[in-house]
Design a protein around this motif. Sequence first.
Motif, PDB file in Angstrom:
ATOM      1  N   PRO A 156       0.685  -1.294  -0.130  1.00 50.42           N
ATOM      2  CA  PRO A 156      -0.169   0.040   0.148  1.00 50.42           C
ATOM      3  C   PRO A 156       0.801   1.320   0.028  1.00 50.42           C
ATOM      4  N   GLY A 157       0.288   2.162  -0.657  1.00 49.58           N
ATOM      5  CA  GLY A 157       1.069   3.534  -0.726  1.00 49.58           C
ATOM      6  C   GLY A 157       2.347   3.628  -1.440  1.00 49.58           C
ATOM      7  N   THR A 158       2.739   2.543  -2.220  1.00 46.69           N
ATOM      8  CA  THR A 158       3.788   2.631  -3.274  1.00 46.69           C
ATOM      9  C   THR A 158       3.574   2.551  -4.413  1.00 46.69           C
ATOM     10  N   ILE A 159       4.585   2.717  -5.315  1.00 42.59           N
ATOM     11  CA  ILE A 159       4.275   2.863  -6.925  1.00 42.59           C
ATOM     12  C   ILE A 159       4.662   1.389  -7.354  1.00 42.59           C
ATOM     13  N   GLY A 205      -3.251  -1.898  -2.948  1.00 38.88           N
ATOM     14  CA  GLY A 205      -3.264  -0.709  -2.490  1.00 38.88           C
ATOM     15  C   GLY A 205      -2.105   0.432  -2.853  1.00 38.88           C
ATOM     16  N   ALA A 206      -1.292  -0.312  -4.096  1.00 38.32           N
ATOM     17  CA  ALA A 206      -0.336   0.620  -4.707  1.00 38.32           C
ATOM     18  C   ALA A 206      -0.805   1.587  -5.763  1.00 38.32           C
ATOM     19  N   LEU A 207      -0.051   2.872  -5.977  1.00 38.53           N
ATOM     20  CA  LEU A 207      -0.394   3.691  -6.984  1.00 38.53           C
ATOM     21  C   LEU A 207       0.045   3.065  -8.310  1.00 38.53           C
ATOM     22  N   LYS A 266      -6.314   4.435  -6.894  1.00 37.95           N
ATOM     23  CA  LYS A 266      -5.040   3.845  -7.015  1.00 37.95           C
ATOM     24  C   LYS A 266      -4.552   3.631  -8.456  1.00 37.95           C
ATOM     25  N   LEU A 297      -3.225   5.450 -11.420  1.00 33.23           N
ATOM     26  CA  LEU A 297      -2.493   6.923 -11.745  1.00 33.23           C
ATOM     27  C   LEU A 297      -3.034   7.101 -13.318  1.00 33.23           C
ATOM     28  N   LEU A 349       9.442   7.677 -17.886  1.00 36.05           N
ATOM     29  CA  LEU A 349       9.277   7.984 -16.463  1.00 36.05           C
ATOM     30  C   LEU A 349      10.744   8.475 -15.913  1.00 36.05           C
ATOM     31  N   ARG A 350      10.794   9.656 -15.366  1.00 40.37           N
ATOM     32  CA  ARG A 350      11.902  10.480 -14.798  1.00 40.37           C
ATOM     33  C   ARG A 350      12.955   9.495 -14.141  1.00 40.37           C
ATOM     34  N   LEU A 372      12.844   8.873 -10.401  1.00 37.27           N
ATOM     35  CA  LEU A 372      11.576   8.329  -9.540  1.00 37.27           C
ATOM     36  C   LEU A 372      11.709   6.562  -9.195  1.00 37.27           C
ATOM     37  N   VAL A 373      11.641   6.717  -7.777  1.00 38.05           N
ATOM     38  CA  VAL A 373      11.659   5.297  -7.263  1.00 38.05           C
ATOM     39  C   VAL A 373      10.442   4.521  -7.598  1.00 38.05           C
ATOM     40  N   ASP A 390       8.717   1.058  -6.838  1.00 35.36           N
ATOM     41  CA  ASP A 390       8.927   0.052  -5.556  1.00 35.36           C
ATOM     42  C   ASP A 390       8.701  -1.329  -6.126  1.00 35.36           C
TER      43      ASP A 390
END
Lengths: 135, 440
Positions: free
Chosen positions: B216-219, B238-240, B272, B274, B286-287, B290-291, B293
């Motif tokens: 959750p809350g990660t990419i 729960g990931a973006l 969730k 993008l 993607l820059r 940018l991490v 996950d």
Amino acid sequence: MKFLTTNFLKCSVKACDTSNDNFPLQYDGSKCQLVQDESIEFNPEFLLNIIERVDWNAVLSVASDLGNTALPPSKPVFPATADQLSEEDMTILRDLHTLLIQTSISEGEMKCRNCGHVYYIKNSIPNLLLPPHLA
Amino acid sequence: MQVTKNGRKKYLVFMVQVHTNFRRAELESLADLYGINSIDFSKYDDSTPFFYVELENDQQAKDWIKRSILTRAIYEYWGDADTYEELHESIQSQDFFQKNKELYHNDTFKFEFDTYRGNNKSNRIKQIEKFSYLDFKGKINLKNPQQVFTVIEEYKPISENIPGKDPIHLIFGRLIQTGDRLSMDRYDLKKRPYKGTTSFEAELSLVSANIAQVKPGTIMYDPFAGTGSFLTAGGHYGALVIGSDIDGRMIRGKGASANINTNFKFYGESSKFLDVLTMDFTHNSLRSNLVIDTILCDPPYGIRESIKVLGARDPERFAGKENIEIDGKKAFLHRDYIPTKKPYALDSLLDDILQYASERLPINGRLAFWMPTANDENIETIIPLHANLELKYNCVQEFNKWSRRLLVYINRGPTFDGPTNSGAKRSTTVFRDRYFNHFN
């Protein structure tokens, strides 16, 4: 394409990677149509995690391209966990939710500040493909 | 409560007896995700759905199993035996029996029966009455009990078509947590508004997301998003999620009413999602700081879609075309310009994915992707390797004449210095050709 996505997109041209001007892309405010999707639910905990990844200078740059110059000059600072958020924090987070997640560009174009290549957004989907001489 | 010598309790994990090549990987990955590192997997066995473990407490059991797709449920162990009579003896002889009885003495409860490889039409009420020595004083509540006590009956079929009459083994326990199997139904492709020929089935896409440790809350990023099957699974956990695909038709879907975005709305998970980008993975936008996950994908293997990247197949033919103008504007700068694409080798694409993962994933972040192989090839399938990535899992799903495997890598960083076969020619035959020749 959501406003947040503008914070992740650079120019696809590999030669531009050596330049500092390939991110963020420059959005043509006169050609970008913005839409709001208020049905996307607000999730402060989730947003807190995502905001950590956000490059604030790029937020300012793109917001300014699109005619919004009212944002604070530096990234708002929040407590580490959602249960420590004050009412004021929540107000700011809600505003960021509106801007980053609920606002999207349905039609428009953007340009690399380094090579000048133009990319289009059609039906809310950005097209980042390149012609053969740039690929 | 069974307290073993080291202060831990005994639990039973009751799994499904399908996709057994993926079960252990899923259980290990979820245990690692929740920081439960004391599980003894030496007793795990692919041939049985039962796995006894010791855990510190119920909370660990809940965390561990709540996301598991290949687990039916986890139970606190109360006893087991080969017959009902012996089962009742087993339960009453456990040294934790008296304490257990008192702990749940006044809770509302119900009894359930679950079976493995058989069924029983015997009178369940009579069987429940035989448990009267438990002496529970709480009310029976079938809808929302505080405690669910379960008897699991294991049968042995006499032959393939003749089921066994009586159970060969019985286990009794208190339900702690069910797995996430209901999500398979929720994400069933039959009910999904937007799908296509490349859509990936719900069960294994959710299992893939578990083994990839989507948090959750990660990419999470899928560079070959297609109709968004893995994005859907990542959003569920729960990931973006961000997707891209070189083929804009897939991600556009069928207009405003059926596309990846409407799927997310349908599941109530639109926050969730993008975006999906029309983009060539090998010309990535993607820059670079940018991490990301987790990377989870099913790359194109040229079965339903050929492997293409940006560029001209015949560069000479395109020489100078960048100067062509239409209506006083360079042709390639027009809104409706469609760039040409060229074929690309699978080995190169897989090398690119591994390299990208080594650059973008955080340390200990996971890359998971699917790879098909023909079963009859007498040569070993060569798994792509990268010096910074540890190959953690190689889970095979067998079909009749071909198979596919989920490869899972962990980014260990430049100090890992593992084996590599980047740049090597690994695939000797083209999978697509073999597929369309029916592997003859």
